[in-house]
Design a protein around this motif. Sequence first.
Motif, PDB file in Angstrom:
ATOM      1  N   ASP A  79      -3.310  -3.215 -21.167  1.00 16.18           N
ATOM      2  CA  ASP A  79      -3.076  -3.356 -19.733  1.00 16.18           C
ATOM      3  C   ASP A  79      -2.602  -4.778 -19.446  1.00 16.18           C
ATOM      4  O   ASP A  79      -3.393  -5.723 -19.487  1.00 16.18           O
ATOM      5  N   PRO A  80      -1.310  -4.969 -19.125  1.00 15.61           N
ATOM      6  CA  PRO A  80      -0.799  -6.324 -18.861  1.00 15.61           C
ATOM      7  C   PRO A  80      -1.502  -7.007 -17.699  1.00 15.61           C
ATOM      8  O   PRO A  80      -1.711  -8.225 -17.721  1.00 15.61           O
ATOM      9  N   ARG A  81      -1.914  -6.251 -16.689  1.00 11.22           N
ATOM     10  CA  ARG A  81      -2.588  -6.860 -15.548  1.00 11.22           C
ATOM     11  C   ARG A  81      -3.955  -7.414 -15.955  1.00 11.22           C
ATOM     12  O   ARG A  81      -4.378  -8.470 -15.476  1.00 11.22           O
ATOM     13  N   ALA A  82      -4.633  -6.699 -16.857  1.00  6.64           N
ATOM     14  CA  ALA A  82      -5.928  -7.187 -17.346  1.00  6.64           C
ATOM     15  C   ALA A  82      -5.752  -8.478 -18.144  1.00  6.64           C
ATOM     16  O   ALA A  82      -6.561  -9.411 -18.026  1.00  6.64           O
ATOM     17  N   ARG A 141      -3.342 -10.708 -17.766  1.00  7.71           N
ATOM     18  CA  ARG A 141      -3.051 -11.793 -16.831  1.00  7.71           C
ATOM     19  C   ARG A 141      -4.313 -12.243 -16.102  1.00  7.71           C
ATOM     20  O   ARG A 141      -4.551 -13.444 -15.906  1.00  7.71           O
ATOM     21  N   GLY A 142      -5.149 -11.297 -15.692  1.00 10.72           N
ATOM     22  CA  GLY A 142      -6.385 -11.653 -15.001  1.00 10.72           C
ATOM     23  C   GLY A 142      -7.317 -12.466 -15.884  1.00 10.72           C
ATOM     24  O   GLY A 142      -7.924 -13.452 -15.432  1.00 10.72           O
ATOM     25  N   GLN A 151      -6.068 -16.061 -16.284  1.00 10.68           N
ATOM     26  CA  GLN A 151      -6.335 -16.887 -15.111  1.00 10.68           C
ATOM     27  C   GLN A 151      -7.786 -17.377 -15.115  1.00 10.68           C
ATOM     28  O   GLN A 151      -8.053 -18.549 -14.837  1.00 10.68           O
TER      29      GLN A 151
END
Length: 507
Positions: free
Chosen positions: A312-315, A317-318, A321
Motif C-alpha cells: 500500500d503506497p499510502r501506508a 508514505r504515512g 512521515q
Amino acid sequence: MMAMTERTRRGLAVLGAGVALGVAADVLVHTVPERLNLALGLGALALVFGFLAQRGLISLPPRLAPVGVPLGLLCVALIWRDSPFLFALNLAGIMGLATLTSPRVVAMSPQRAGLADYGWGAAQMLGGLSLGGIPLLLSDIEWRSLPREGKVRVVSDAAVGLAAAVPVIAVLGGLLMDSDPVFSRLMTDAFRVKLDFLVNHGFAVCIWSWLAAGLLRVFTRTQPLPGEFAYSWAGRRRLGQVGVVVGLVDLLFLAFVGVQFRYLFGGADLVREAIGLSYAEYARSGFFELVTVVALSLPLLLMADWSLDRTDPRAVRGFRQLACLMLVLLNVMLASALFRMRLYTLEYGLTELRFYTTAFMGWLVLVFGWFAATVLRGQRPRFASGALIAGLLVLLTLNLLNPDRIIAATNTSRAAAGRPFDPAYTSALSADALPTIRRALHNLPRGQACVLTAQLKDRWAAEFARADRWNISYAHARRIGWQDGLIRCPPWNQTQSGGVSRPIGAS
C-alpha cells in the motif's frame, strides 16, 4: 585406489595453515610484547589468506579489496594508542570488518546485505571458532583417499612408529630408572623441563590451531549463490498497527522536547523554581538515560519499517512521515544530550565514559542521517554497510584525537582555573595522557601537583619496568623521560593535599 578429491586437498591445506598459525601464535604470545603480538598475528592471518587465495582454495570478490585499507589502519591503531578502552574498540572494529568477508555477506554483497545478513555472517565466524578443526577431521578430509606412497607414506609410517614407541620407551625407561638412582636423577632432570615445556606449549599450539583452522574453514567453504539468501523484507503489518506505535512514541518524544525547551534551554532559574536542583545537577541527572532512549529508537524504527506492509503506497508514505518526525525529535534530543554533557563537564570534569558516550552520540547522528537517506527512500539493503562505515569513521577519528589526551587536558585546565580536580583519576589514565599531564603539572596548585606527582611515580615506575608491554604511545612516554619535569615535592601526606576534590568519576 581412490584419487584425492579437491575437498580433501582444501581440508589438508586449511588444517596445515591452522597448525602453522597455531605455532606462530604461541611464539608471538611468549616472545613479543602485548598488542604488538596481536597485530603481528593478524598480519600472519592475512598472509595465510593470501596463500590460500593463491592456491585457489579461497576466492574473495574484487569488490572487497577496499576493506584492506581500513583493516590495515585498525591493525596499526592496535599498537598506536595505549588506552585499553580504545584498544577494545579497535578490536571490535576489526571484527566488524571481518564480517564483510564472511560467506553470507559475500554471497549477498556488502552493499545489499542487511543487518540480519551481517549478524548471520558474524554467527558463521563464531560457529567456526567454536567447532574448530572437528569438521575438517571428520567430514572435509577423506582419509581413505590419501595416497599411500611418497612423502605421505613416510610421514604416516613415522607417526605410527612414534605412537607405538612411546609406551615401550616409557615402560623400559621406567624400569632402568628404578635400577640405577644416578640414571634416574639424570633422566628426571633432563626430561622434567622438556616435558613441562612440551606440555605447556603443545597445549597452547593445539588451542590456537583449533581456533585458526575453524575460522579458516568458514572462508574456504564453497560460496553459496546469492539466490540462496534472497528474501523479501516486506512485512505484513498495516499502517494502522505500525503507525500507532510510532505515532505514540512521537507524541512522547514531542512532550519531552517541549520540556527541554522550557527548562533545559530556559535557564537555571526555571529549574531551581520547578524542582529545587541546580542547573548542573539537572543537566547531570538524566544524561545517560537520554542517550539510551535515543539509541533504542534506532532498532525500533528499523523493526517498524521491516514489519510494514509495502503493498500500500499510502501506508508507506504515512509511515515515512511519522518516521521523519521521530528523526527530527531524536536529533533535538541528541542536541539536548550534548548540551547536558557540556554543563556536566564544566561542573564535574571529563571521564572516559562521558567522552566515549559523546562519540557514540556522534555516530548516532550519522546513522540517523543515513537511515533517512536509505531506509526512508526504499533502499533498506544499503543501510547496514553505511552504518558500519560510519562506525569505522568515528573509530578512526577517535584514534586521531587521542581521547585520554583530551581528558587529561580538560581536567588539568579546570584544576589550573581553581575548579575541583581528582588526581587519582588523572594518574590512572593511560600512557596516551602522560605527555599532556607532564606539561600541565607546573600550572596546577602545588598541593594537587604534588599529589598527582606521587601517584604518577607510584604507578609508572613499575609499569615502565615491564618488558612484555609495547605500543607507540607507551614507548614514547617512556622514551621522553617521564620523571623529568615533575614537581619536586617533599615526602607528601595526601591528607594534607588541600583542594583535592572528590573523584570526578563519582556520580
